[in-house]
Design an enzyme around this catalytic site. Structure first.
Site, short mmCIF file in Angstrom:
data_model
loop_
_atom_site.label_atom_id
_atom_site.label_comp_id
_atom_site.label_asym_id
_atom_site.label_seq_id
_atom_site.Cartn_x
_atom_site.Cartn_y
_atom_site.Cartn_z
N ASP A 197 46.08 -65.12 -9.22
CA ASP A 197 46.44 -65.06 -7.80
C ASP A 197 45.59 -66.01 -6.99
O ASP A 197 44.57 -66.51 -7.44
CB ASP A 197 46.24 -63.63 -7.27
CG ASP A 197 47.13 -62.65 -7.97
OD1 ASP A 197 46.68 -61.51 -8.21
OD2 ASP A 197 48.28 -63.01 -8.28
N TYR A 254 39.26 -61.17 -18.81
CA TYR A 254 38.97 -61.21 -17.38
C TYR A 254 37.64 -60.51 -17.13
O TYR A 254 37.26 -59.59 -17.85
CB TYR A 254 40.06 -60.48 -16.57
CG TYR A 254 41.30 -61.29 -16.34
CD1 TYR A 254 42.35 -61.29 -17.26
CD2 TYR A 254 41.44 -62.06 -15.19
CE1 TYR A 254 43.50 -62.04 -17.02
CE2 TYR A 254 42.59 -62.81 -14.95
CZ TYR A 254 43.61 -62.80 -15.88
OH TYR A 254 44.74 -63.54 -15.65
#
Lengths: 381, 381
Positions: A21, A102
């Site tokens: 994002d 992540y």
């Protein structure tokens, strides 16, 4: 550091490993695409698309075009190429990726790390994560089963620290921690939803077993309404591949390091400054110096209730006055309902099982209408 | 946190302790002004300007208007009132200040802290600082002698650190340091100029005794051209006064702490993220975890020359390829020249000593012109 290099993705055979994002960083982003080459192609020719040759046919990569250097000169400052690797025609940064990792960094203040770690472990394994993502049915995502290979929460050591035996006292509320999660693939906003739940667990507003409940889609087919965690602490840290020989560029590296150190300096100095303000208000430890004068503000501040609200700002949106447990909250629209919604509009195809149900349901509706019409016309039985 | 509250400074008797530049923060800023009071004035009346009464005549300050609370509600988020104190009519935040302390935070990477500390000590004492400031002659500043009470450079401890005996090894290049300086009053940009010189000393581009040279205005009446240090690491840390009884507000305090912790979180998380990037490039220490996979980028990066350029970005402007020692550089315009410049334009008055010189010089010029005219007219001797 995302790289979007080409206008025409199809002819360039462009693939990217991770979709991040807007506010999310990446250290391990990988893309694959066709590039011109100095070395590949008939002897003496200009060279053609690099992917036509297999690695075994290549001249030494040190002779190749300096892709990192060339690209970095035209990329914006916050997007840097770190390395490149030759790959075969069948390679795709997206589909050849073994797994993605992540990291989400957060301050430990006011959080129960033990509970968070226990909750994180419950994410490991193969589960249906529909209650821990933003469902993207419109784009054809109908399967929410993913396999999480690793999910951990731990403290990180700051620059001046070394881990020594016996120094295991709980860290300062201003110490940094991290949530690390690895899977072959992730759903949309999945990590930020997982982090939001972990933060609620860490704040003792939920118990770790709430994760088990959220993964139990038979008991909980519809997602409770909750905000995901904010974007900026999230980084796509690593994407793993087999059989890639990375080629690095010393000059590009030196430039990248200089640039990163300058950026780090700015952030680190600002956070040190703010930390010193909190010390001045008696809300962070302060070691008295010989030259320190009397400090009524700090002394008074020390006597106030200690506040450990460092992690509060990591959840999106406004905090309601009274906390509502996740399982008592309103639920979002379920998967089936979304599928029907988009199938009606022709965005997606109804899956097999639902098509039969749909036809049965339509049959029932038709029969009901006919009966009602007949009733009005005095033809009912 | 600067406070600029009133439009009409004269009638409000408004004074401020420190004048900070746009990008500079303040924890210890103090202002004084007349405010309405709930308590001061004739018994039963509305109350008048607070400064008309001496502190001894006041009702308990806990009964007074909640100035911090009232003001914070209308101030922008980055300006917060921390406390207030009643003061007599003769008090001025500007002229009653005993001394002011500034801090400049910087990362230690690549810097010789020992040399910086030695150079900093040379600033202590009473000196003419015209070569370490931006001269503000246009606004009437003609005297550049100031007394520096304290000038120190030291490492600061991070949130998770405690200073233990025997752990005095040099800190990481990513550890934070600070320059702290105290004086009754400072010249315009003085701290940033001092810091610039300290950074050059720390980078071993200058020796500590360059400070002595810069303070020797007889040998060096004109300032060498050099950029000052950037603004954001600088904070007006403390302003000291006598006989002020500070009144704090628990609610305002709690709100301020929450707000500061949220701001600290954002900066600290971003700097941790960037630090992790530098670890990933082998440019910062990394403790191997059990779950860490192979990392060719980090391994390769470790083999590259270590870069400690963290502090480079703290000096304004572009770095020239070849370093020019301060004492060999072009000089700025000297003080006398500036005085004459502004006196001619009527901005300031010529000081006594210079007025006599000026008149002598004008006399010489007139005689020279007359002689030259006479010569043209054939009247010369």
């Amino acid at each position: 550091m995302k790289t979007r290099l080409v206008e025409n993705r199809q002819t360039a055979n462009y693939h990217r490993s991770g979709r991040t994002d807007k506010g999310v960083s990446a250290l391990g982003q990988v893309i694959s695409l066709d590039l011109r080459s100095k070395l590949i192609g008939a002897a003496g020719s200009e060279g053609g698309p690099a992917s036509e040759e297999t690695p075994a046919d290549r001249a030494p990569v040190s002779e190749e075009l300096r892709y990192a250097h060339i690209l970095n000169r035209v990329l914006p400052a916050d997007i840097r190429v770190l390395a490149w690797a030759p790959a075969g025609r069948e390679f795709s940064a997206r589909f050849s990726c073994l797994h993605r990792t992540y990291r989400y960094y957060f301050p430990g203040g006011g959080l129960d790390l033990g509970r968070m770690e226990a909750a994180a472990r419950l994410f490991e394994g193969t589960h249906d994560f529909r209650n821990l993502c933003k469902m993207d049915v419109a784009n054809g995502v109908l399967n929410f089963r993913r396999t999480v290979l690793l999910a951990r929460v731990r403290r990180v050591l700051g620059p001046d620290q070394e881990e020594e035996e016996g120094r295991r006292e709980p860290g300062s509320p201003y110490g940094m921690c991290l949530f690390e999660v690895r899977a072959q693939g992730f759903l949309y906003h999945q990590v930020r939803c997982m982090m939001a739940v972990l933060l609620l667990v860490g704040q003792r507003l939920e118990v770790p077993s709430v994760v088990t409940q959220l993964l139990d889609i038979h008991s909980n087919p519809r997602k409770p309404q909750y905000s995901m965690a904010v974007d900026y602490p999230l980084v796509l840290y690593d994407c793993a591949y087999e059989n890639l020989e990375w080629v690095f560029d010393s000059d590009a590296h030196a430039f990248n390091v200089t640039h990163l150190q300058a950026m780090w300096t700015q952030q680190a100095v600002r956070s040190q400054l703010l930390y010193s303000f909190l010390q001045g208000l008696g809300q962070a430890p302060h070691k008295l110096q010989a030259d320190d004068g009397p400090d009524p503000l700090r002394d008074w501040g020390r006597a106030q209730p200690p506040q450990a609200s460092q992690a509060d700002s990591l959840l999106e949106g406004v905090r309601p006055r009274r906390y509502r447990p996740l399982m008592e909250r309103e639920r979002c629209e379920g998967l089936e309902s979304r599928i029907r919604h988009y199938a009606k509009r022709g965005r997606i195809e109804l899956p097999e099982g639902m098509r039969e149900e749909e036809e049965e349901e339509e049959g029932r509706v038709r029969r009901k209408r006919r009966a009602s019409r007949d009733g009005e016309n005095g033809l009912a039985e």
